[in-house]
Design a protein around this motif. Sequence first.
Motif, PDB file in Angstrom:
ATOM      1  N   GLY A  32      46.986  41.855  22.620  1.00 15.10           N
ATOM      2  CA  GLY A  32      47.822  40.830  23.247  1.00 15.10           C
ATOM      3  C   GLY A  32      48.247  41.176  24.662  1.00 15.10           C
ATOM      4  N   LEU A  33      47.868  42.347  25.162  1.00 13.26           N
ATOM      5  CA  LEU A  33      48.220  42.717  26.534  1.00 13.26           C
ATOM      6  C   LEU A  33      46.955  42.717  27.398  1.00 13.26           C
ATOM      7  N   LEU A  34      47.030  42.074  28.581  1.00 14.03           N
ATOM      8  CA  LEU A  34      45.901  42.067  29.516  1.00 14.03           C
ATOM      9  C   LEU A  34      46.413  42.496  30.883  1.00 14.03           C
ATOM     10  N   VAL A  35      45.561  43.128  31.650  1.00 15.30           N
ATOM     11  CA  VAL A  35      45.929  43.510  33.016  1.00 15.30           C
ATOM     12  C   VAL A  35      44.871  42.945  33.953  1.00 15.30           C
ATOM     13  N   VAL A  36      45.313  42.172  34.942  1.00 14.78           N
ATOM     14  CA  VAL A  36      44.380  41.596  35.925  1.00 14.78           C
ATOM     15  C   VAL A  36      45.027  41.647  37.309  1.00 14.78           C
ATOM     16  N   GLY A  37      44.293  41.237  38.312  1.00 16.07           N
ATOM     17  CA  GLY A  37      44.842  41.138  39.670  1.00 16.07           C
ATOM     18  C   GLY A  37      45.175  42.496  40.241  1.00 16.07           C
ATOM     19  N   ASP A  38      46.211  42.520  41.066  1.00 18.47           N
ATOM     20  CA  ASP A  38      46.574  43.762  41.751  1.00 18.47           C
ATOM     21  C   ASP A  38      46.989  44.859  40.775  1.00 18.47           C
ATOM     22  N   ALA A  39      47.485  44.486  39.606  1.00 14.10           N
ATOM     23  CA  ALA A  39      47.888  45.503  38.641  1.00 14.10           C
ATOM     24  C   ALA A  39      46.674  46.300  38.162  1.00 14.10           C
ATOM     25  N   LEU A  40      45.514  45.674  38.206  1.00 18.57           N
ATOM     26  CA  LEU A  40      44.284  46.359  37.802  1.00 18.57           C
ATOM     27  C   LEU A  40      43.614  47.023  39.007  1.00 18.57           C
ATOM     28  N   CYS A  41      43.481  46.254  40.079  1.00 21.61           N
ATOM     29  CA  CYS A  41      42.807  46.799  41.273  1.00 21.61           C
ATOM     30  C   CYS A  41      43.475  46.227  42.511  1.00 21.61           C
ATOM     31  N   ARG A  42      44.024  47.104  43.305  1.00 16.25           N
ATOM     32  CA  ARG A  42      44.675  46.655  44.540  1.00 16.25           C
ATOM     33  C   ARG A  42      43.866  47.157  45.723  1.00 16.25           C
ATOM     34  N   LEU A  43      43.425  46.191  46.520  1.00 21.38           N
ATOM     35  CA  LEU A  43      42.536  46.527  47.627  1.00 21.38           C
ATOM     36  C   LEU A  43      43.284  46.456  48.950  1.00 21.38           C
ATOM     37  N   ASN A  44      42.710  47.072  49.942  1.00 23.36           N
ATOM     38  CA  ASN A  44      43.271  47.008  51.290  1.00 23.36           C
ATOM     39  C   ASN A  44      43.306  45.544  51.751  1.00 23.36           C
ATOM     40  N   PRO A  45      44.512  45.009  52.055  1.00 24.18           N
ATOM     41  CA  PRO A  45      44.600  43.577  52.376  1.00 24.18           C
ATOM     42  C   PRO A  45      43.871  43.150  53.644  1.00 24.18           C
ATOM     43  N   ILE A  46      43.475  44.104  54.484  1.00 29.04           N
ATOM     44  CA  ILE A  46      42.819  43.670  55.733  1.00 29.04           C
ATOM     45  C   ILE A  46      41.521  42.924  55.436  1.00 29.04           C
ATOM     46  N   TYR A  47      40.938  43.126  54.261  1.00 24.50           N
ATOM     47  CA  TYR A  47      39.685  42.443  53.937  1.00 24.50           C
ATOM     48  C   TYR A  47      39.923  41.068  53.312  1.00 24.50           C
ATOM     49  N   GLY A  48      41.173  40.771  52.958  1.00 25.37           N
ATOM     50  CA  GLY A  48      41.503  39.450  52.412  1.00 25.37           C
ATOM     51  C   GLY A  48      40.746  39.111  51.143  1.00 25.37           C
ATOM     52  N   GLN A  49      40.652  40.053  50.210  1.00 30.27           N
ATOM     53  CA  GLN A  49      39.864  39.829  49.005  1.00 30.27           C
ATOM     54  C   GLN A  49      40.704  39.714  47.736  1.00 30.27           C
ATOM     55  N   GLY A  50      41.971  40.152  47.800  1.00 26.94           N
ATOM     56  CA  GLY A  50      42.763  40.317  46.575  1.00 26.94           C
ATOM     57  C   GLY A  50      42.921  39.051  45.759  1.00 26.94           C
ATOM     58  N   MET A  51      43.195  37.930  46.420  1.00 26.67           N
ATOM     59  CA  MET A  51      43.413  36.681  45.663  1.00 26.67           C
ATOM     60  C   MET A  51      42.110  36.196  45.042  1.00 26.67           C
ATOM     61  N   THR A  52      41.020  36.332  45.816  1.00 26.62           N
ATOM     62  CA  THR A  52      39.718  35.915  45.289  1.00 26.62           C
ATOM     63  C   THR A  52      39.361  36.755  44.069  1.00 26.62           C
ATOM     64  N   LEU A  53      39.584  38.067  44.191  1.00 25.15           N
ATOM     65  CA  LEU A  53      39.232  38.950  43.081  1.00 25.15           C
ATOM     66  C   LEU A  53      40.069  38.607  41.839  1.00 25.15           C
ATOM     67  N   ALA A  54      41.356  38.328  42.055  1.00 24.67           N
ATOM     68  CA  ALA A  54      42.212  37.952  40.922  1.00 24.67           C
ATOM     69  C   ALA A  54      41.708  36.652  40.289  1.00 24.67           C
ATOM     70  N   ALA A  55      41.310  35.687  41.136  1.00 27.34           N
ATOM     71  CA  ALA A  55      40.815  34.401  40.619  1.00 27.34           C
ATOM     72  C   ALA A  55      39.495  34.599  39.866  1.00 27.34           C
ATOM     73  N   GLN A  56      38.640  35.475  40.392  1.00 27.65           N
ATOM     74  CA  GLN A  56      37.370  35.741  39.703  1.00 27.65           C
ATOM     75  C   GLN A  56      37.625  36.354  38.327  1.00 27.65           C
ATOM     76  N   GLN A  57      38.613  37.226  38.249  1.00 24.45           N
ATOM     77  CA  GLN A  57      38.942  37.827  36.954  1.00 24.45           C
ATOM     78  C   GLN A  57      39.436  36.757  35.973  1.00 24.45           C
ATOM     79  N   ALA A  58      40.242  35.825  36.508  1.00 26.96           N
ATOM     80  CA  ALA A  58      40.741  34.739  35.642  1.00 26.96           C
ATOM     81  C   ALA A  58      39.572  33.899  35.118  1.00 26.96           C
ATOM     82  N   CYS A  59      38.582  33.646  35.979  1.00 26.18           N
ATOM     83  CA  CYS A  59      37.416  32.848  35.550  1.00 26.18           C
ATOM     84  C   CYS A  59      36.606  33.598  34.491  1.00 26.18           C
ATOM     85  N   ILE A  60      36.477  34.909  34.677  1.00 24.76           N
ATOM     86  CA  ILE A  60      35.723  35.699  33.693  1.00 24.76           C
ATOM     87  C   ILE A  60      36.460  35.666  32.348  1.00 24.76           C
TER      88      ILE A  60
END
Length: 180
Positions: A32-60
């Motif tokens: 019943g516990l899941l970890v996604v988004g920055d809690a799982l992987c936090r990237l350097n924000p200069i690349y602007g990928q964090g929200m996309t990666l979180a959304a991709q995880q939600a889709c998976i």
Amino acid sequence: MREGRFIGRIGRFVLPQSTWSHYEEVGAFPRGLLVVGDALCRLNPIYGQGMTLAAQQACILRDLPAGRGGAGDPLADLGQDLFRAIQPTVGGAWGISAVPDFAHPRTSGTRPPDLETDLRFGAGIQRLAARDPDVHRLLLGVRQLLLPPSVLREPTLLRAVEMETGRAGPAAGRTTRQDG
Ligand SMILES: Cc1cc2nc3c(=O)[nH]c(=O)nc-3n(C[C@H](O)[C@H](O)[C@H](O)COP(=O)(O)OP(=O)(O)OC[C@H]3O[C@@H](n4cnc5c(N)ncnc54)[C@H](O)[C@@H]3O)c2cc1C
């Protein structure tokens, strides 16, 4: 802003490191516990990928087979199944935004075994992209997580990058980080 007033000093938000927590290696993950988004992987924000990666995880997560729990408990092993399924996606983004940090000798963490090759490739394709709009478009697509990193491994492109790195000499890998 004109009407606003300071409630404190202006502070800088400094991100000291990228982190990727390998929950897939935790044997019995709590039901019943899941970890996604920055809690799982936090990237350097200069690349602007964090929200996309979180959304991709939600889709998976959404696309995990509906019947994966069988007739039994649908939440059983959901964590392990998700962490396994998202690993290639997270690994792709990590390779683009975190691995190049190793160009700096003081970066700590687990260096990939083929780091020097990766850094040379990154520097070569960066220079190539500065001249060739098609390569630039491909590189942007990969960095913005719109295209898989495998598109950069196409044989003709690999040869062009090899020629480019050969032209620049052995020190080329060290320039990779400067593009960020
Ligand atoms: C300066 C900066 C610039 C960025 N720029 C970009 C960009 O251009 N493009 C991009 O894609 N990504 C960017 N990112 C990354 C992006 O913001 C994150 O990857 C993304 O927000 C992660 O989403 P999340 O839901 O995992 O975490 P968050 O968005 O951090 O959401 C977590 C939420 O949980 C709340 N919370 C925390 N603890 C508790 C608690 N105990 N109880 C209840 N609530 C709690 C927090 O208040 C927060 O609202 C940037 C990040 C930073 C720091």
